[in-house]
Write an enzyme that holds these catalytic residues in place. Structure first.
Site, PDB file in Angstrom:
ATOM      1  N   HIS A  33      26.230 115.220  -7.521  1.00  0.00           N
ATOM      2  CA  HIS A  33      26.412 116.120  -8.665  1.00  0.00           C
ATOM      3  C   HIS A  33      27.880 116.474  -8.887  1.00  0.00           C
ATOM      4  O   HIS A  33      28.233 117.019  -9.927  1.00  0.00           O
ATOM      5  CB  HIS A  33      25.593 117.396  -8.428  1.00  0.00           C
ATOM      6  CG  HIS A  33      24.821 117.857  -9.628  1.00  0.00           C
ATOM      7  ND1 HIS A  33      24.572 117.068 -10.725  1.00  0.00           N
ATOM      8  CD2 HIS A  33      24.236 119.055  -9.906  1.00  0.00           C
ATOM      9  CE1 HIS A  33      23.865 117.752 -11.615  1.00  0.00           C
ATOM     10  NE2 HIS A  33      23.658 118.961 -11.156  1.00  0.00           N
ATOM     11  N   ASN A  80      25.119 124.718 -13.809  1.00  0.00           N
ATOM     12  CA  ASN A  80      24.274 125.107 -14.945  1.00  0.00           C
ATOM     13  C   ASN A  80      24.952 126.047 -15.937  1.00  0.00           C
ATOM     14  O   ASN A  80      24.439 126.258 -17.028  1.00  0.00           O
ATOM     15  CB  ASN A  80      22.967 125.736 -14.442  1.00  0.00           C
ATOM     16  CG  ASN A  80      22.124 124.732 -13.680  1.00  0.00           C
ATOM     17  OD1 ASN A  80      22.522 123.599 -13.456  1.00  0.00           O
ATOM     18  ND2 ASN A  80      20.935 125.164 -13.290  1.00  0.00           N
TER      19      ASN A  80
END
Length: 201
Positions: A33, A80
């Site tokens: 990620h 996020n």
């Protein structure tokens, strides 16, 4: 290497924002990620700068890339909420979202591959989803870096993207980080299509 200047960054106005997405902290270092962070670090290395100035809910550096004055940004908001950091920087420099370039991981591409897009949906990527939501725009150029798909359907997606690259994958990723840096240098010069022709795989 032609595209990078290691001279002190000029004090002219920032023309582009280049943001690499990832999660802050040693726990997340070198995870799939964080491919966007890895790519941004490579750009900073080539430009001879350190991304260490706290600003816009992230770490920043002013750099010369492709003959342009750019702000390099690593949001510290966690993936996020990446849009909070990106939107704040764009607003400060009065830049339209089309003057941002976002680097992030893509599970639909194998390590060793990358894809450049001028615009599009978030593709299920939460960091990009938040950026599109907060800017209200999807015409944001992006460089997607392959991190590989889940080895089997039972794997939890979050566990997969937070896992670390194998040694072989890291080796395959390394030239992609160089290519991403070169691609960004072309993109800030308005040569997005040339970057796509050279580096999309």
């Amino acid at each position: 290497m032609l595209f990078f200047s290691k001279k002190p960054a000029p004090s002219g106005p920032v023309e582009y924002l280049v943001a690499g997405l990832g999660n802050p902290g040693s726990k997340y270092e070198n995870t799939r990620h964080n491919a966007g962070f890895l790519a941004l670090d490579r750009i900073a290395e080539k430009a001879g700068v350190a991304v260490d100035r706290l600003k816009f809910k992230g770490l920043t550096a002013a750099a010369q890339v492709g003959g342009k004055q750019v702000l390099l940004l690593k949001p510290s908001t966690f993936m996020n909420l990446s849009g909070q950091s990106v939107q704040e920087a764009l607003a400060f420099y009065k830049l339209p979202p089309s003057r941002a370039i976002i680097l992030f991981d893509d599970i639909s591409l194998e390590p060793g591959r990358m894809r450049i897009r001028a615009k599009g949906s978030d593709g299920g990527h939460n960091g990009m989803k938040n950026i599109i939501y907060l800017t209200g725009r999807d015409d944001i150029p992006r460089v997607k870096i392959g991190v590989g798909k889940k080895p089997n359907p039972q794997w939890d997606l979050a566990d997969w993207v937070l896992s670390r690259f194998t040694e072989a994958e890291r080796k395959a990723l390394d030239p992609v980080l160089d290519n991403a840096a070169e691609a960004v240098a072309l993109m800030v010069q308005g040569k997005l299509q040339e970057a796509q022709n050279r580096f999309n795989s």
